[in-house]
Write a protein that holds these residues in place. Structure first.
Motif, PDB file in Angstrom:
ATOM      1  N   GLY A 197       0.811  -1.207   0.000  1.00 54.01           N
ATOM      2  CA  GLY A 197       0.000   0.000   0.000  1.00 54.01           C
ATOM      3  C   GLY A 197       0.847   1.259   0.000  1.00 54.01           C
ATOM      4  N   LYS A 198       0.187   2.395   0.065  1.00 49.88           N
ATOM      5  CA  LYS A 198       0.895   3.673  -0.056  1.00 49.88           C
ATOM      6  C   LYS A 198       1.850   3.930   1.110  1.00 49.88           C
ATOM      7  CE  LYS A 198      -2.591   5.910  -2.959  1.00 49.88           C
ATOM      8  NZ  LYS A 198      -3.542   7.033  -3.109  1.00 49.88           N
ATOM      9  N   THR A 199       1.416   3.567   2.309  1.00 46.86           N
ATOM     10  CA  THR A 199       2.276   3.811   3.472  1.00 46.86           C
ATOM     11  C   THR A 199       3.554   2.979   3.398  1.00 46.86           C
ATOM     12  OG1 THR A 199       0.340   4.294   4.846  1.00 46.86           O
ATOM     13  CG2 THR A 199       2.389   3.754   5.990  1.00 46.86           C
ATOM     14  N   THR A 200       3.395   1.698   3.069  1.00 49.63           N
ATOM     15  CA  THR A 200       4.563   0.808   2.951  1.00 49.63           C
ATOM     16  C   THR A 200       5.457   1.250   1.798  1.00 49.63           C
ATOM     17  OG1 THR A 200       3.305  -1.055   3.838  1.00 49.63           O
ATOM     18  CG2 THR A 200       5.304  -1.586   2.629  1.00 49.63           C
ATOM     19  N   ALA A 201       4.838   1.616   0.676  1.00 47.18           N
ATOM     20  CA  ALA A 201       5.627   2.054  -0.491  1.00 47.18           C
ATOM     21  C   ALA A 201       6.452   3.290  -0.156  1.00 47.18           C
ATOM     22  CB  ALA A 201       4.697   2.338  -1.662  1.00 47.18           C
ATOM     23  N   ALA A 202       5.826   4.257   0.517  1.00 45.22           N
ATOM     24  CA  ALA A 202       6.548   5.471   0.887  1.00 45.22           C
ATOM     25  C   ALA A 202       7.713   5.142   1.820  1.00 45.22           C
ATOM     26  CB  ALA A 202       5.597   6.468   1.554  1.00 45.22           C
ATOM     27  N   ASP A 203       7.474   4.244   2.770  1.00 45.61           N
ATOM     28  CA  ASP A 203       8.533   3.840   3.705  1.00 45.61           C
ATOM     29  C   ASP A 203       9.704   3.182   2.969  1.00 45.61           C
ATOM     30  OD1 ASP A 203       9.631   3.176   6.415  1.00 45.61           O
ATOM     31  OD2 ASP A 203       9.259   1.133   5.729  1.00 45.61           O
ATOM     32  N   LEU A 204       9.384   2.318   2.017  1.00 46.53           N
ATOM     33  CA  LEU A 204      10.432   1.621   1.261  1.00 46.53           C
ATOM     34  C   LEU A 204      11.261   2.584   0.415  1.00 46.53           C
ATOM     35  CD1 LEU A 204       8.426  -1.544   0.125  1.00 46.53           C
ATOM     36  CD2 LEU A 204      10.345  -1.502   1.741  1.00 46.53           C
ATOM     37  N   ILE A 205      10.570   3.517  -0.233  1.00 46.55           N
ATOM     38  CA  ILE A 205      11.287   4.466  -1.092  1.00 46.55           C
ATOM     39  C   ILE A 205      12.099   5.445  -0.242  1.00 46.55           C
ATOM     40  CG2 ILE A 205      11.047   6.260  -2.855  1.00 46.55           C
ATOM     41  CD1 ILE A 205      10.536   3.332  -3.771  1.00 46.55           C
ATOM     42  N   GLN A 206      11.580   5.814   0.918  1.00 44.13           N
ATOM     43  CA  GLN A 206      12.357   6.667   1.817  1.00 44.13           C
ATOM     44  C   GLN A 206      13.650   5.969   2.243  1.00 44.13           C
ATOM     45  OE1 GLN A 206       9.767   7.576   5.109  1.00 44.13           O
ATOM     46  NE2 GLN A 206       8.357   8.766   3.836  1.00 44.13           N
ATOM     47  N   ARG A 207      13.556   4.679   2.489  1.00 45.11           N
ATOM     48  CA  ARG A 207      14.720   3.925   2.983  1.00 45.11           C
ATOM     49  C   ARG A 207      15.726   3.591   1.884  1.00 45.11           C
ATOM     50  NH1 ARG A 207      12.001  -0.993   6.098  1.00 45.11           N
ATOM     51  NH2 ARG A 207      14.164  -1.700   6.222  1.00 45.11           N
ATOM     52  N   TYR A 208      15.209   3.265   0.691  1.00 44.71           N
ATOM     53  CA  TYR A 208      16.102   2.772  -0.371  1.00 44.71           C
ATOM     54  C   TYR A 208      16.218   3.720  -1.576  1.00 44.71           C
ATOM     55  CZ  TYR A 208      15.792  -1.492   2.367  1.00 44.71           C
ATOM     56  OH  TYR A 208      15.842  -2.397   3.392  1.00 44.71           O
ATOM     57  N   SER A 209      15.438   4.788  -1.568  1.00 44.09           N
ATOM     58  CA  SER A 209      15.496   5.843  -2.599  1.00 44.09           C
ATOM     59  C   SER A 209      14.862   5.474  -3.931  1.00 44.09           C
ATOM     60  CB  SER A 209      16.935   6.307  -2.850  1.00 44.09           C
ATOM     61  OG  SER A 209      17.440   6.934  -1.692  1.00 44.09           O
ATOM     62  N   SER A 210      15.003   4.206  -4.358  1.00 47.21           N
ATOM     63  CA  SER A 210      14.480   3.831  -5.673  1.00 47.21           C
ATOM     64  C   SER A 210      14.179   2.340  -5.729  1.00 47.21           C
ATOM     65  CB  SER A 210      15.494   4.185  -6.767  1.00 47.21           C
ATOM     66  OG  SER A 210      16.645   3.351  -6.647  1.00 47.21           O
ATOM     67  N   ILE A 211      13.436   1.944  -6.755  1.00 46.48           N
ATOM     68  CA  ILE A 211      13.151   0.527  -7.015  1.00 46.48           C
ATOM     69  C   ILE A 211      14.455  -0.227  -7.258  1.00 46.48           C
ATOM     70  CG2 ILE A 211      12.204  -1.048  -8.763  1.00 46.48           C
ATOM     71  CD1 ILE A 211      10.000  -0.091  -7.084  1.00 46.48           C
ATOM     72  N   GLU A 212      15.342   0.393  -8.013  1.00 38.76           N
ATOM     73  CA  GLU A 212      16.614  -0.251  -8.338  1.00 38.76           C
ATOM     74  C   GLU A 212      17.404  -0.584  -7.072  1.00 38.76           C
ATOM     75  OE1 GLU A 212      20.638   0.572 -11.034  1.00 38.76           O
ATOM     76  OE2 GLU A 212      19.080   2.106 -10.876  1.00 38.76           O
ATOM     77  N   ASN A 213      17.518   0.397  -6.175  1.00 38.77           N
ATOM     78  CA  ASN A 213      18.246   0.175  -4.926  1.00 38.77           C
ATOM     79  C   ASN A 213      17.558  -0.854  -4.037  1.00 38.77           C
ATOM     80  OD1 ASN A 213      20.078   2.099  -5.717  1.00 38.77           O
ATOM     81  ND2 ASN A 213      19.305   3.705  -4.375  1.00 38.77           N
ATOM     82  N   LEU A 214      16.221  -0.800  -4.041  1.00 38.40           N
ATOM     83  CA  LEU A 214      15.445  -1.735  -3.220  1.00 38.40           C
ATOM     84  C   LEU A 214      15.704  -3.178  -3.638  1.00 38.40           C
ATOM     85  CD1 LEU A 214      13.213  -2.540  -1.200  1.00 38.40           C
ATOM     86  CD2 LEU A 214      11.520  -1.894  -2.942  1.00 38.40           C
ATOM     87  N   TYR A 215      15.655  -3.431  -4.941  1.00 37.66           N
ATOM     88  CA  TYR A 215      15.858  -4.803  -5.416  1.00 37.66           C
ATOM     89  C   TYR A 215      17.323  -5.229  -5.343  1.00 37.66           C
ATOM     90  CZ  TYR A 215      11.068  -5.842  -6.605  1.00 37.66           C
ATOM     91  OH  TYR A 215       9.720  -6.124  -6.511  1.00 37.66           O
ATOM     92  N   ALA A 216      18.216  -4.262  -5.410  1.00 40.87           N
ATOM     93  CA  ALA A 216      19.638  -4.587  -5.217  1.00 40.87           C
ATOM     94  C   ALA A 216      19.860  -5.062  -3.786  1.00 40.87           C
ATOM     95  CB  ALA A 216      20.500  -3.368  -5.513  1.00 40.87           C
ATOM     96  N   GLU A 217      19.198  -4.414  -2.847  1.00 40.31           N
ATOM     97  CA  GLU A 217      19.304  -4.814  -1.446  1.00 40.31           C
ATOM     98  C   GLU A 217      18.659  -6.182  -1.219  1.00 40.31           C
ATOM     99  OE1 GLU A 217      20.273  -4.379   2.674  1.00 40.31           O
ATOM    100  OE2 GLU A 217      20.981  -3.391   0.854  1.00 40.31           O
ATOM    101  N   LEU A 218      17.503  -6.399  -1.852  1.00 48.35           N
ATOM    102  CA  LEU A 218      16.817  -7.695  -1.722  1.00 48.35           C
ATOM    103  C   LEU A 218      17.694  -8.837  -2.242  1.00 48.35           C
ATOM    104  CD1 LEU A 218      13.087  -7.034  -2.731  1.00 48.35           C
ATOM    105  CD2 LEU A 218      13.911  -7.899  -0.546  1.00 48.35           C
ATOM    106  N   ALA A 219      18.475  -8.543  -3.259  1.00 47.22           N
ATOM    107  CA  ALA A 219      19.320  -9.583  -3.866  1.00 47.22           C
ATOM    108  C   ALA A 219      20.419 -10.051  -2.918  1.00 47.22           C
ATOM    109  CB  ALA A 219      19.931  -9.062  -5.161  1.00 47.22           C
ATOM    110  N   THR A 220      20.765  -9.199  -1.952  1.00 46.92           N
ATOM    111  CA  THR A 220      21.815  -9.584  -0.998  1.00 46.92           C
ATOM    112  C   THR A 220      21.272 -10.472   0.125  1.00 46.92           C
ATOM    113  OG1 THR A 220      21.466  -7.689   0.485  1.00 46.92           O
ATOM    114  CG2 THR A 220      22.950  -7.381  -1.397  1.00 46.92           C
ATOM    115  N   ASP A 221      19.942 -10.486   0.243  1.00 44.98           N
ATOM    116  CA  ASP A 221      19.244 -11.286   1.259  1.00 44.98           C
ATOM    117  C   ASP A 221      19.537 -10.805   2.681  1.00 44.98           C
ATOM    118  OD1 ASP A 221      17.295 -13.119   0.762  1.00 44.98           O
ATOM    119  OD2 ASP A 221      18.470 -14.849   1.389  1.00 44.98           O
TER     120      ASP A 221
END
Length: 293
Positions: A197-221
């Motif tokens: 949802g919007k709240t979770t999405a905003a939190d994720l983007i605040q923490r990781y700045s972008s989709i690219e960074n978010l998935y790069a972090e996820l790849a490290t597990d």
């Protein structure tokens, strides 16, 4: 007025908004005119509010865009344009032409892509205000580009700058596409990531700045995320990447835009008076006189 201020009209979205905001109106010939009348009320208010001295309009075409080709279900649930609105589209363009407002439309692209391209070209030489019935253009907001949109009706207006976007959505304008890639957009059938949802999405983007960074972090597990969120992101990576592609407007469409040709006020007063009289918009003639700077 020395400061150049360009108003870019997002044509279809504004006409839709006006059509649904006003009750049915017809002229003496029985032609529905409510959308055109509402459109002009909003336009004239916006011109006055931002003191626009340059104006251009962008419209969609009937042809599929590159987004439809890349995702066959793009806007698949969108209801057909009402007949009462279809009949007003050529009238709206006739009015804009009488006002000497340049109109841009290009097959294969949406009006939003043309708006983005013009904003990109013009902001070096002018302040840019995007007049729209929706918020798809918030991704373009910066220190020179603003979005002028409507409140609850057509009389209330809101101008989005960088601070206002951040205040409402919790992300910067340049992060709006990443935000929407996670939340999706039901009106355009952009899938997003189910369960985010919007709240979770905003939190994720605040923490990781972008989709690219978010998935790069996820790849490290090693990403510290709630298990459900982590699983949703992993299972729907393709949807997130596709959604990012769908919501990102093109800023480099090949169009022949020239700011000087958009200077407002060079219309023939007799011509626009004739058009307004035919439509039964006599009150708008006097209102138009008050906004020519």
């Amino acid at each position: 007025m020395n400061q150049k201020k360009l108003l870019i009209i997002d044509g279809h979205s504004l006409l839709y908004r006006a059509f649904h905001a006003l009750p049915p109106l017809t002229n003496s010939k029985g032609q529905m005119t409510n959308a055109v009348y509402g459109f002009l009320l909003i336009l004239f208010k916006a011109i006055k509010d931002v003191e626009a001295n340059y104006i251009v309009a962008c419209f969609d075409t009937k042809k599929p865009t590159f987004r439809h080709k890349d995702f066959k279900d793009y806007k698949v649930h969108r209801a057909p344009m009402p007949d009462g609105l279809i009949s007003q589209m050529p009238i709206m363009k006739q009015v804009l032409e009488a006002l000497a407002v340049p109109i841009f439309e290009k097959e294969g692209f949406e009006a939003d892509d043309l708006v983005a391209t013009i904003a990109q070209k013009a902001k070096a030489n002018a302040e840019v205000f995007i007049l729209s019935g929706d918020l798809d253009n918030l991704q373009l907001v910066d220190e020179k580009v603003f979005v002028y949109t409507l409140g609850k009706g057509i009389k209330d207006s809101v101008v989005y700058n960088e601070a206002r976007v951040l205040e409402r959505f919790g992300v910067r304008p340049d992060q709006m596409n990443d935000f929407k890639a996670l939340t999706g957009d039901a009106s355009d059938n952009v899938p997003g990531v189910p369960g985010i949802g919007k709240t979770t999405a905003a939190d994720l983007i605040q923490r990781y700045s972008s989709i690219e960074n978010l998935y790069a972090e996820l790849a490290t597990d090693t990403a510290v995320l709630k298990p459900k969120v982590k699983e949703a992101l992993k299972q729907n990576k393709e949807k997130a990447i596709l959604s990012l592609h769908l919501v990102t407007t093109k800023k480099d469409v090949d169009i022949d835009f020239n700011l000087a040709s958009c200077e407002f006020g060079k219309f023939e007063k007799g011509k626009i008076s004739t058009v307004f009289n035919e439509l039964g918009f006599n009150s708008l003639i006097d209102r138009l006189k008050t906004i020519i700077f």
